[in-house]
Design an enzyme around this catalytic site. Structure first.
Site, PDB file in Angstrom:
ATOM      1  N   ILE A   1       4.519 -24.068 -36.470  1.00  0.00           N
ATOM      2  CA  ILE A   1       4.895 -23.591 -35.144  1.00  0.00           C
ATOM      3  C   ILE A   1       4.663 -24.663 -34.088  1.00  0.00           C
ATOM      4  CG2 ILE A   1       4.372 -21.854 -33.371  1.00  0.00           C
ATOM      5  CD1 ILE A   1       4.151 -19.883 -35.578  1.00  0.00           C
TER       6      ILE A   1
ATOM      7  N   TYR B   1       4.737 -24.953 -30.459  1.00  0.00           N
ATOM      8  CA  TYR B   1       4.741 -24.477 -29.072  1.00  0.00           C
ATOM      9  C   TYR B   1       3.937 -25.438 -28.191  1.00  0.00           C
ATOM     10  CZ  TYR B   1       6.106 -19.761 -30.763  1.00  0.00           C
ATOM     11  OH  TYR B   1       6.735 -18.691 -31.343  1.00  0.00           O
TER      12      TYR B   1
ATOM     13  N   THR C   1      -2.172 -22.618 -22.912  1.00  0.00           N
ATOM     14  CA  THR C   1      -2.122 -21.246 -22.421  1.00  0.00           C
ATOM     15  C   THR C   1      -0.906 -21.050 -21.512  1.00  0.00           C
ATOM     16  OG1 THR C   1      -4.515 -21.110 -22.500  1.00  0.00           O
ATOM     17  CG2 THR C   1      -3.403 -19.522 -21.079  1.00  0.00           C
TER      18      THR C   1
ATOM     19  N   GLU D   1       1.974 -12.480 -34.892  1.00  0.00           N
ATOM     20  CA  GLU D   1       0.884 -13.342 -35.381  1.00  0.00           C
ATOM     21  C   GLU D   1      -0.477 -12.712 -35.087  1.00  0.00           C
ATOM     22  OE1 GLU D   1       1.177 -17.453 -34.163  1.00  0.00           O
ATOM     23  OE2 GLU D   1      -0.911 -17.838 -34.690  1.00  0.00           O
TER      24      GLU D   1
ATOM     25  N   ASN E   1      -9.344 -16.372 -26.414  1.00  0.00           N
ATOM     26  CA  ASN E   1     -10.034 -15.095 -26.210  1.00  0.00           C
ATOM     27  C   ASN E   1     -10.227 -14.767 -24.730  1.00  0.00           C
ATOM     28  OD1 ASN E   1     -10.042 -14.799 -28.923  1.00  0.00           O
ATOM     29  ND2 ASN E   1     -12.276 -14.710 -29.162  1.00  0.00           N
ATOM     30  N   GLU E   2     -10.277 -15.800 -23.873  1.00  0.00           N
ATOM     31  CA  GLU E   2     -10.361 -15.505 -22.431  1.00  0.00           C
ATOM     32  C   GLU E   2      -9.097 -14.751 -22.001  1.00  0.00           C
ATOM     33  OE1 GLU E   2     -11.009 -18.486 -23.701  1.00  0.00           O
ATOM     34  OE2 GLU E   2     -13.105 -18.830 -23.190  1.00  0.00           O
TER      35      GLU E   2
HETATM   36  C1  LIG Z   1      -7.050 -26.061 -34.743  1.00  0.00           C
HETATM   37  C2  LIG Z   1      -5.931 -25.619 -33.856  1.00  0.00           C
HETATM   38  C3  LIG Z   1      -4.743 -25.193 -34.435  1.00  0.00           C
HETATM   39  C4  LIG Z   1      -3.655 -24.829 -33.624  1.00  0.00           C
HETATM   40  N1  LIG Z   1      -2.437 -24.524 -34.207  1.00  0.00           N
HETATM   41  C5  LIG Z   1      -1.349 -24.403 -33.406  1.00  0.00           C
HETATM   42  C6  LIG Z   1      -0.034 -24.337 -33.972  1.00  0.00           C
HETATM   43  O1  LIG Z   1       0.144 -24.322 -35.200  1.00  0.00           O
HETATM   44  N2  LIG Z   1       1.036 -24.314 -33.130  1.00  0.00           N
HETATM   45  C7  LIG Z   1       0.898 -24.337 -31.763  1.00  0.00           C
HETATM   46  O2  LIG Z   1       1.914 -24.313 -31.055  1.00  0.00           O
HETATM   47  N3  LIG Z   1      -0.337 -24.376 -31.194  1.00  0.00           N
HETATM   48  C8  LIG Z   1      -1.451 -24.419 -31.985  1.00  0.00           C
HETATM   49  N4  LIG Z   1      -2.706 -24.516 -31.413  1.00  0.00           N
HETATM   50  C9  LIG Z   1      -2.820 -24.550 -29.970  1.00  0.00           C
HETATM   51  C10 LIG Z   1      -3.496 -23.337 -29.368  1.00  0.00           C
HETATM   52  O3  LIG Z   1      -2.618 -22.242 -29.370  1.00  0.00           O
HETATM   53  C11 LIG Z   1      -3.939 -23.772 -27.977  1.00  0.00           C
HETATM   54  O4  LIG Z   1      -5.064 -24.619 -28.140  1.00  0.00           O
HETATM   55  C12 LIG Z   1      -4.255 -22.614 -27.081  1.00  0.00           C
HETATM   56  O5  LIG Z   1      -3.084 -21.931 -26.753  1.00  0.00           O
HETATM   57  C13 LIG Z   1      -4.964 -23.079 -25.786  1.00  0.00           C
HETATM   58  O6  LIG Z   1      -4.258 -24.112 -25.166  1.00  0.00           O
HETATM   59  P1  LIG Z   1      -5.018 -25.453 -24.718  1.00  0.00           P
HETATM   60  O7  LIG Z   1      -5.743 -26.002 -25.882  1.00  0.00           O
HETATM   61  O8  LIG Z   1      -4.014 -26.338 -24.014  1.00  0.00           O
HETATM   62  O9  LIG Z   1      -6.120 -24.986 -23.673  1.00  0.00           O
HETATM   63  P2  LIG Z   1      -5.898 -24.581 -22.104  1.00  0.00           P
HETATM   64  O10 LIG Z   1      -4.692 -23.723 -21.971  1.00  0.00           O
HETATM   65  O11 LIG Z   1      -5.928 -25.879 -21.343  1.00  0.00           O
HETATM   66  O12 LIG Z   1      -7.167 -23.745 -21.842  1.00  0.00           O
HETATM   67  C14 LIG Z   1      -8.467 -24.324 -21.614  1.00  0.00           C
HETATM   68  C15 LIG Z   1      -9.441 -23.204 -21.337  1.00  0.00           C
HETATM   69  O13 LIG Z   1      -9.061 -22.504 -20.123  1.00  0.00           O
HETATM   70  C16 LIG Z   1      -8.926 -21.116 -20.361  1.00  0.00           C
HETATM   71  N5  LIG Z   1      -7.824 -20.549 -19.596  1.00  0.00           N
HETATM   72  C17 LIG Z   1      -6.584 -21.085 -19.416  1.00  0.00           C
HETATM   73  N6  LIG Z   1      -5.801 -20.245 -18.695  1.00  0.00           N
HETATM   74  C18 LIG Z   1      -6.555 -19.158 -18.406  1.00  0.00           C
HETATM   75  C19 LIG Z   1      -6.316 -17.947 -17.698  1.00  0.00           C
HETATM   76  N7  LIG Z   1      -5.136 -17.697 -17.142  1.00  0.00           N
HETATM   77  N8  LIG Z   1      -7.329 -17.057 -17.603  1.00  0.00           N
HETATM   78  C20 LIG Z   1      -8.535 -17.315 -18.182  1.00  0.00           C
HETATM   79  N9  LIG Z   1      -8.828 -18.443 -18.862  1.00  0.00           N
HETATM   80  C21 LIG Z   1      -7.854 -19.343 -18.978  1.00  0.00           C
HETATM   81  C22 LIG Z   1      -8.621 -20.991 -21.837  1.00  0.00           C
HETATM   82  O14 LIG Z   1      -8.988 -19.736 -22.347  1.00  0.00           O
HETATM   83  C23 LIG Z   1      -9.480 -22.118 -22.430  1.00  0.00           C
HETATM   84  O15 LIG Z   1     -10.797 -21.712 -22.608  1.00  0.00           O
HETATM   85  C24 LIG Z   1      -3.806 -24.834 -32.210  1.00  0.00           C
HETATM   86  C25 LIG Z   1      -5.035 -25.214 -31.636  1.00  0.00           C
HETATM   87  C26 LIG Z   1      -6.073 -25.619 -32.434  1.00  0.00           C
HETATM   88  C27 LIG Z   1      -7.336 -26.086 -31.779  1.00  0.00           C
END
Ligand SMILES: Cc1cc2nc3c(=O)[nH]c(=O)nc-3n(C[C@H](O)[C@H](O)[C@H](O)COP(=O)(O)OP(=O)(O)OC[C@H]3O[C@@H](n4cnc5c(N)ncnc54)[C@H](O)[C@@H]3O)c2cc1C
Length: 389
Positions: free
Chosen positions: A128, A130, A137, A245, A373-374
């Site tokens: 995937i 994305y 997020t 998912e 989880n947030e």
């Molecule tokens: C090991 C691993 C495997 C993954 N596999 C995939 C995959 O196969 N395909 C894919 O597309 N993605 C994948 N992901 C990505 C995953 O979905 C993202 O890491 C996740 O969506 C968070 O995005 P970010 O890391 O950019 O953090 P951010 O969006 O930058 O968030 C940082 C922090 O801020 C908090 N935050 C952000 N917005 C808000 C809000 N509105 N309210 C409250 N808190 C908030 C978040 O909860 C988090 O704690 C994977 C990630 C990891 C680490």
């Protein structure tokens, strides 16, 4: 209210268990995931097992019969996932439980005919795409672009954390087809061969030793037939896939509890009346109760689907509970093990062969996978309790 499996579901589980018990060890053993091995090597070897399950009609449990599935309930689909998970066998979670059902709803007849039978045969494995370096997020801000050029799209951009991309056959890609500021109204989803020219996959190793990837897209030509649903209609496709998912999230907590219990009964010397053993019993008993709560949350979500509704708050509660429980189990186990728990994977003297230490490092991942989880807590507060955004 009766919380129990129906006679039909019990029968299904019994049939599944005897089917799996009867499979040859030469097929099962190489596919069985052990924390002490490279999970991606297991995934590759697991494909042989998935193909066998497909041949014997065990994939697509809850898919409609008209698309080659068994037409069973979401509860039976979840029972299948759980049984496979407990045996540490691959269950085709993302492809069979989320991509296939999304294609059934959003794909064209031609796409359904091309992909669904091959998914059910265990031949297609989808990664995937994305997340991007600046879009996690807030996915609606993603910048990978797909520009129409005759009968094709030309795709340029970068993805990150594309798990399984190095062994997948296809990439489920979200890209911007609208203007740069079109947010969620300008996104489209494509399903394209991951071996397409212009796609480069580079490893990213996580703290749990598991591999995920960066994926670079450089002038990749995707045929217009690879577009899933309408151009600029991708947001609906993405949210449908993510809902599936989240709903079919697996129950690793039960496996991790079994690692802890196994250590406690052996190396941990549970027998005896010393205070430490009592502590150990209490910790195990409490966590075992929490694992049963996780199962009830999951079964409740499945039962809601079976009644024709979508469990939004329930699925978020389920995901928050079991993902944090995994971490609590591993933390409690390491606390009981004491100092030696720091001996890690690959060190001969490590308690439980280092499996618990490694599981602890890996256990954080589902706290952000499928939506952090947030964000799930926000959904619970806003949708469940009616709090303002
Ligand atoms: C090991 C691993 C495997 C993954 N596999 C995939 C995959 O196969 N395909 C894919 O597309 N993605 C994948 N992901 C990505 C995953 O979905 C993202 O890491 C996740 O969506 C968070 O995005 P970010 O890391 O950019 O953090 P951010 O969006 O930058 O968030 C940082 C922090 O801020 C908090 N935050 C952000 N917005 C808000 C809000 N509105 N309210 C409250 N808190 C908030 C978040 O909860 C988090 O704690 C994977 C990630 C990891 C680490």
């Amino acid at each position: 209210m009766l919380i129990a499996l129906t006679a039909e579901q019990e029968q299904f589980l019994g049939e599944l268990r005897s089917y799996l018990d009867g499979l040859e060890p030469e097929l099962l053993d190489p596919a069985r995931a052990e924390y002490l091995e490279d999970p991606m090597a297991i995934r590759e070897r697991g494909r042989a097992l998935l193909k066998r399950l497909g041949r014997d009609g065990w994939l697509g449990i809850s898919w409609p019969v008209q698309y080659g599935g068994q037409g069973r309930s979401a509860t039976e689909q979840w029972l299948f996932q759980e049984e496979m998970y407990l045996r540490k066998l691959p269950a085709g979670l993302l492809t069979l439980s989320s991509i296939g059902p999304t294609l059934i709803r959003a794909g064209s007849d031609a796409q359904r005919a091309e992909f669904l039978p091959r998914m059910l045969a265990g031949e297609i494995d989808v990664a995937i795409g994305y997340t991007e370096p600046d879009a996690g997020t807030d996915l609606a801000s993603l910048r990978t672009r797909a520009v129409r050029d005759g009968g094709e799209y030309v795709v340029d951009g970068q993805k990150v954390y594309t798990t399984g991309a190095q062994v997948a056959t296809h990439l489920w890609l979200a890209a911007r087809t609208g203007s740069p500021d079109s947010r969620h109204r300008g996104l489209s989803v494509f399903l394209l061969p991951i071996g397409s020219e212009g796609i480069t996959v580079r490893p990213l190793i996580t703290q749990g030793d598991e591999r995920t990837n960066e994926v670079f897209l450089d002038g990749v030509r995707a045929s217009a037939e690879a577009l899933i649903g309408a151009e600029n209609g991708g947001w609906n496709v993405i949210t449908t896939q993510l809902n599936f998912e989240r709903l079919f999230c697996h129950n690793e907590a039960r496996y991790e509890l079994s690692l802890f219990a196994h250590w406690a009964a052996g190396e941990g010397r549970l027998a005896g009346d010393q205070p430490a053993a009592v502590d150990l019993q209490l910790a195990l008993g409490e966590l075992a109760a929490d694992v049963e709560i996780a199962r009830l949350f999951a079964m409740r979500s499945a039962a809601i689907i079976d009644s024709g509704h979508v469990p939004v708050v329930e699925a978020s509660i389920n995901k928050v509970w079991y993902s944090e429980l995994r971490q609590r189990i591993c933390a409690a186990a390491l606390e009981q093990i004491g100092e030696a728990g720091q001996l890690g994977y690959g060190q001969p003297e490590a308690p439980a062969g280092g499996a618990i230490e490694r599981a602890y490092r890996a256990s954080t991942v589902l706290k952000f996978g499928a939506g952090t989880n947030e964000v799930q807590r926000n959904i619970i507060a806003q949708v469940g309790l009616g709090m303002p955004r």
